[in-house]
Design an enzyme around this catalytic site. Structure first.
Site, PDB file in Angstrom:
ATOM      1  N   TYR A  47     -13.465  -4.909  19.514  1.00  0.00           N
ATOM      2  CA  TYR A  47     -12.445  -5.802  20.078  1.00  0.00           C
ATOM      3  C   TYR A  47     -12.625  -5.987  21.576  1.00  0.00           C
ATOM      4  CZ  TYR A  47     -10.055  -6.770  15.794  1.00  0.00           C
ATOM      5  OH  TYR A  47      -9.776  -7.258  14.544  1.00  0.00           O
ATOM      6  N   ARG A  57     -15.220  -8.548  22.032  1.00  0.00           N
ATOM      7  CA  ARG A  57     -14.690  -9.893  21.762  1.00  0.00           C
ATOM      8  C   ARG A  57     -13.754 -10.357  22.873  1.00  0.00           C
ATOM      9  NH1 ARG A  57     -12.292  -9.753  16.132  1.00  0.00           N
ATOM     10  NH2 ARG A  57     -12.013 -11.973  16.516  1.00  0.00           N
ATOM     11  N   ASN A  90      -5.726 -18.363  15.359  1.00  0.00           N
ATOM     12  CA  ASN A  90      -6.599 -17.811  16.398  1.00  0.00           C
ATOM     13  C   ASN A  90      -5.849 -16.829  17.279  1.00  0.00           C
ATOM     14  OD1 ASN A  90      -8.389 -19.533  15.276  1.00  0.00           O
ATOM     15  ND2 ASN A  90      -8.313 -21.061  16.920  1.00  0.00           N
ATOM     16  N   HIS A 101      -1.787 -14.669  13.468  1.00  0.00           N
ATOM     17  CA  HIS A 101      -2.610 -13.457  13.384  1.00  0.00           C
ATOM     18  C   HIS A 101      -2.608 -12.649  14.678  1.00  0.00           C
ATOM     19  CE1 HIS A 101      -5.022 -15.394   9.811  1.00  0.00           C
ATOM     20  NE2 HIS A 101      -3.819 -14.960   9.458  1.00  0.00           N
ATOM     21  N   CYS A 118       0.997   0.665  20.312  1.00  0.00           N
ATOM     22  CA  CYS A 118       0.804   2.006  19.752  1.00  0.00           C
ATOM     23  C   CYS A 118       1.150   1.980  18.259  1.00  0.00           C
ATOM     24  CB  CYS A 118       1.708   2.986  20.498  1.00  0.00           C
ATOM     25  SG  CYS A 118       1.916   4.549  19.637  1.00  0.00           S
ATOM     26  N   CYS A 170       4.693   4.440  17.883  1.00  0.00           N
ATOM     27  CA  CYS A 170       6.014   4.052  18.413  1.00  0.00           C
ATOM     28  C   CYS A 170       6.090   2.555  18.706  1.00  0.00           C
ATOM     29  CB  CYS A 170       6.361   4.863  19.663  1.00  0.00           C
ATOM     30  SG  CYS A 170       5.337   4.450  21.092  1.00  0.00           S
ATOM     31  N   CYS A 172       3.022   9.286  23.065  1.00  0.00           N
ATOM     32  CA  CYS A 172       3.558   9.881  21.827  1.00  0.00           C
ATOM     33  C   CYS A 172       2.442  10.430  20.938  1.00  0.00           C
ATOM     34  CB  CYS A 172       4.397   8.857  21.065  1.00  0.00           C
ATOM     35  SG  CYS A 172       3.405   7.680  20.130  1.00  0.00           S
ATOM     36  N   GLY A 225     -10.345 -27.001  11.674  1.00  0.00           N
ATOM     37  CA  GLY A 225     -11.260 -25.902  12.028  1.00  0.00           C
ATOM     38  C   GLY A 225     -10.985 -24.603  11.315  1.00  0.00           C
ATOM     39  N   SER A 266     -11.595 -22.500   7.474  1.00  0.00           N
ATOM     40  CA  SER A 266     -12.260 -22.533   6.172  1.00  0.00           C
ATOM     41  C   SER A 266     -11.253 -22.500   5.039  1.00  0.00           C
ATOM     42  CB  SER A 266     -13.212 -21.335   6.051  1.00  0.00           C
ATOM     43  OG  SER A 266     -12.474 -20.132   6.190  1.00  0.00           O
TER      44      SER A 266
HETATM   45  C1  BJW Z   1     -15.303 -26.340  13.081  1.00  0.00           C
HETATM   46  C2  BJW Z   1     -16.137 -26.433  14.156  1.00  0.00           C
HETATM   47  C3  BJW Z   1     -15.786 -27.392  15.106  1.00  0.00           C
HETATM   48  C4  BJW Z   1     -16.945 -24.910  12.957  1.00  0.00           C
HETATM   49  N1  BJW Z   1     -14.696 -28.129  14.924  1.00  0.00           N
HETATM   50  N2  BJW Z   1     -14.224 -27.080  12.925  1.00  0.00           N
HETATM   51  C5  BJW Z   1      -6.852 -13.116  -3.097  1.00  0.00           C
HETATM   52  C6  BJW Z   1      -6.117 -14.290  -3.067  1.00  0.00           C
HETATM   53  C7  BJW Z   1      -5.216 -14.534  -2.048  1.00  0.00           C
HETATM   54  C8  BJW Z   1      -5.041 -13.639  -1.018  1.00  0.00           C
HETATM   55  C9  BJW Z   1      -5.773 -12.464  -1.041  1.00  0.00           C
HETATM   56  C10 BJW Z   1      -6.651 -12.219  -2.062  1.00  0.00           C
HETATM   57  N3  BJW Z   1      -7.238 -11.000  -1.838  1.00  0.00           N
HETATM   58  C11 BJW Z   1      -6.742 -10.522  -0.659  1.00  0.00           C
HETATM   59  C12 BJW Z   1      -5.840 -11.392  -0.188  1.00  0.00           C
HETATM   60  C13 BJW Z   1      -5.068 -11.293   1.061  1.00  0.00           C
HETATM   61  C14 BJW Z   1      -5.870 -11.525   2.305  1.00  0.00           C
HETATM   62  C15 BJW Z   1      -6.793 -12.717   2.096  1.00  0.00           C
HETATM   63  O1  BJW Z   1      -6.424 -13.856   2.251  1.00  0.00           O
HETATM   64  N4  BJW Z   1      -8.052 -12.456   1.766  1.00  0.00           N
HETATM   65  C16 BJW Z   1      -9.008 -13.534   1.487  1.00  0.00           C
HETATM   66  C17 BJW Z   1     -10.282 -13.280   2.283  1.00  0.00           C
HETATM   67  C18 BJW Z   1      -9.219 -13.614   0.011  1.00  0.00           C
HETATM   68  N5  BJW Z   1      -4.899 -11.791   3.348  1.00  0.00           N
HETATM   69  C19 BJW Z   1      -4.355 -10.796   4.032  1.00  0.00           C
HETATM   70  O2  BJW Z   1      -4.666  -9.634   3.868  1.00  0.00           O
HETATM   71  C20 BJW Z   1      -3.263 -11.192   5.017  1.00  0.00           C
HETATM   72  N6  BJW Z   1      -2.120 -10.390   4.814  1.00  0.00           N
HETATM   73  C21 BJW Z   1      -1.439 -10.394   3.667  1.00  0.00           C
HETATM   74  O3  BJW Z   1      -1.728 -11.094   2.736  1.00  0.00           O
HETATM   75  O4  BJW Z   1      -0.395  -9.523   3.676  1.00  0.00           O
HETATM   76  C22 BJW Z   1       0.349  -9.309   2.500  1.00  0.00           C
HETATM   77  C23 BJW Z   1       1.376  -8.266   2.811  1.00  0.00           C
HETATM   78  C24 BJW Z   1       2.728  -8.570   2.670  1.00  0.00           C
HETATM   79  C25 BJW Z   1       3.681  -7.595   2.973  1.00  0.00           C
HETATM   80  C26 BJW Z   1       3.288  -6.330   3.395  1.00  0.00           C
HETATM   81  C27 BJW Z   1       1.950  -6.029   3.550  1.00  0.00           C
HETATM   82  C28 BJW Z   1       0.992  -7.009   3.241  1.00  0.00           C
HETATM   83  C29 BJW Z   1      -3.710 -10.926   6.450  1.00  0.00           C
HETATM   84  C30 BJW Z   1      -4.851 -11.782   6.863  1.00  0.00           C
HETATM   85  C31 BJW Z   1      -5.288 -11.395   8.280  1.00  0.00           C
HETATM   86  C32 BJW Z   1      -6.533 -12.141   8.683  1.00  0.00           C
HETATM   87  N7  BJW Z   1      -7.032 -11.540   9.857  1.00  0.00           N
HETATM   88  C33 BJW Z   1      -8.221 -12.120  10.491  1.00  0.00           C
HETATM   89  C34 BJW Z   1      -8.641 -11.203  11.646  1.00  0.00           C
HETATM   90  C35 BJW Z   1      -7.705 -11.349  12.837  1.00  0.00           C
HETATM   91  C36 BJW Z   1      -8.077 -10.457  13.957  1.00  0.00           C
HETATM   92  C37 BJW Z   1      -9.480 -10.659  14.453  1.00  0.00           C
HETATM   93  O5  BJW Z   1      -9.869 -11.760  14.860  1.00  0.00           O
HETATM   94  O6  BJW Z   1     -10.218  -9.691  14.445  1.00  0.00           O
HETATM   95  O7  BJW Z   1      -7.929 -13.446  10.950  1.00  0.00           O
HETATM   96  S1  BJW Z   1      -9.580 -12.393   9.364  1.00  0.00           S
HETATM   97  C38 BJW Z   1     -10.136 -13.871  10.085  1.00  0.00           C
HETATM   98  O8  BJW Z   1     -10.005 -14.974   9.136  1.00  0.00           O
HETATM   99  C39 BJW Z   1      -9.128 -14.179  11.228  1.00  0.00           C
HETATM  100  C40 BJW Z   1      -8.931 -15.657  11.066  1.00  0.00           C
HETATM  101  O9  BJW Z   1      -7.729 -16.060  11.686  1.00  0.00           O
HETATM  102  C41 BJW Z   1      -8.943 -15.849   9.575  1.00  0.00           C
HETATM  103  C42 BJW Z   1      -9.227 -17.253   9.139  1.00  0.00           C
HETATM  104  O10 BJW Z   1     -10.505 -17.678   9.534  1.00  0.00           O
HETATM  105  P1  BJW Z   1     -10.750 -19.159   9.985  1.00  0.00           P
HETATM  106  O11 BJW Z   1      -9.989 -19.444  11.215  1.00  0.00           O
HETATM  107  O12 BJW Z   1     -10.531 -20.080   8.862  1.00  0.00           O
HETATM  108  O13 BJW Z   1     -12.293 -19.110  10.416  1.00  0.00           O
HETATM  109  P2  BJW Z   1     -13.595 -19.286   9.493  1.00  0.00           P
HETATM  110  O14 BJW Z   1     -14.742 -18.742  10.251  1.00  0.00           O
HETATM  111  O15 BJW Z   1     -13.381 -18.802   8.132  1.00  0.00           O
HETATM  112  O16 BJW Z   1     -13.769 -20.870   9.396  1.00  0.00           O
HETATM  113  C43 BJW Z   1     -14.125 -21.635  10.529  1.00  0.00           C
HETATM  114  C44 BJW Z   1     -14.106 -23.083  10.130  1.00  0.00           C
HETATM  115  O17 BJW Z   1     -14.325 -23.856  11.300  1.00  0.00           O
HETATM  116  C45 BJW Z   1     -15.212 -23.481   9.144  1.00  0.00           C
HETATM  117  O18 BJW Z   1     -14.638 -24.229   8.077  1.00  0.00           O
HETATM  118  C46 BJW Z   1     -16.144 -24.356   9.970  1.00  0.00           C
HETATM  119  O19 BJW Z   1     -16.758 -25.406   9.221  1.00  0.00           O
HETATM  120  C47 BJW Z   1     -15.204 -24.899  10.990  1.00  0.00           C
HETATM  121  N8  BJW Z   1     -15.835 -25.300  12.248  1.00  0.00           N
HETATM  122  N9  BJW Z   1     -17.165 -25.478  13.991  1.00  0.00           N
HETATM  123  C48 BJW Z   1     -13.949 -27.922  13.795  1.00  0.00           C
HETATM  124  N10 BJW Z   1     -16.569 -27.558  16.204  1.00  0.00           N
HETATM  125 ZN    ZN Z   2       3.450   5.616  21.036  1.00  0.00          ZN
END
Ligand code: BJW
Ligand code: ZN
Length: 250
Positions: free
Chosen positions: A69, A72, A104, A121, A129, A132, A151, A188, A190
């Protein structure tokens, strides 16, 4: 002369609607130099986000995840918003209700001047922390080893990892904005990560006109009312000009 073609239906919808909702993903920051997650090339081929962006990974090797991180953060600190971010920031002036939802964590929408951003996100500029939940937002970017709170709890980035719930209010607001808009743009992303990926579907179920802007087709392209194939940094400034022209003529 515009290089992007917008449909007659989109023109009419944009003129008629009071409310526009936009969902952005990593692609919107790609032209600023922030790597996306699932596109070919870059560090994401080496590390799967699912492997690093989760709590178990952090607990099993906190220094490794923390240093990833920090790396990044260095990338994100040194980049600037691109014309797509600026176009979205200006677009909000042209609609009575304009909601910007982002997956993002890079803060670039804020830095481009968007006033109200729903962050699904989290934000990489913050930390907290795990025990706490006290915030520590000024940790030196050069510190490569994880810090502990008074803590005893480990300090982690304030981002949402796989398996974690999204911030309750942010998700609630995002769903509400998706239910109540005349036009919904998915830009932008997926559309592979839920629940964010469900928002365009919510909008469509509520009779919004749903538009995707992306250079490539996605998991949701088939469900869209309109797909504009192109980079957001090029399409969005043209969309803004187009909206300005149409609003003046009205
Ligand atoms: C352009 C371009 C240009 C290029 N112009 N475009 C099965 C079914 C449904 C759900 C699930 C499942 N199995 C598991 C799950 C749940 C899971 C999930 O969805 N998993 C899937 C992978 C299947 N989701 C979770 O776990 C979420 N939480 C949850 O469900 O909680 C339930 C819960 C309830 C109550 C209590 C406890 C739990 C949490 C999801 C968190 C995602 N976190 C991340 C990391 C964030 C921190 C970090 O950055 O390190 O978020 S993962 C990563 O993916 C990040 C992004 O925000 C997220 C989405 O990615 P994004 O933005 O779409 O990027 P890309 O790279 O995938 O796509 C880029 C796109 O841009 C492409 O299409 C390109 O073509 C395009 N592009 N250049 C315009 N110039
Ligand atoms: Zn603490």
């Amino acid at each position: 002369m515009s290089r992007v073609q917008f449909s007659k239906e989109l023109v009419e919808r944009l003129n008629d609607t009071e409310a526009v909702t936009v969902l952005t993903g990593a692609g919107v920051s790609a032209e600023s130099g922030v790597p996306t997650f699932r596109d070919p090339g870059g560090i994401w081929e080496k590390f799967k986000p699912e492997q690093l962006a989760n709590f178990e990974a952090f607990m099993s090797d906190p220094d490794f995840v923390w240093s990833w991180y920090q790396h990044r953060r260095e990338i994100m600190r040194d980049v600037k918003p691109n014309p797509g971010h600026y176009a979205l920031a200006e677009m909000e002036k042209y609609f009575a209700v304009f909601n910007l939802i982002t997956q993002n964590i890079d803060n670039l929408h804020h830095r481009a001047g968007s006033k109200k951003v729903i962050e699904l996100h989290g934000n990489i500029e913050r930390n907290y922390c795990i025990k706490c939940r006290k915030h520590f937002d000024d940790i030196d970017i050069c510190r490569k080893q994880v810090l502990k709170c008074d803590c005893g709890g480990l300090i982690r980035p304030d981002v949402v990892w796989f398996g974690e719930a999204l911030p309750y209010n942010a998700l609630k607001n995002a769903e509400e904005c998706s239910r109540n808009c005349g036009v919904f743009f998915s830009i932008g992303t997926s559309a592979e990560v839920y629940p964010a990926a469900s928002l365009p579907l919510v909008a469509k179920q509520h009779y919004s006109y749903v538009v995707e802007i992306n250079p490539k087709r996605t998991a949701h392209s088939e469900l869209m009312d309109e797909v504009i194939e192109g980079r957001s940094g090029e399409v969005l400034p043209e969309l803004l000009n187009f909206i300005k022209l149409n609003k003046i003529e009205k």
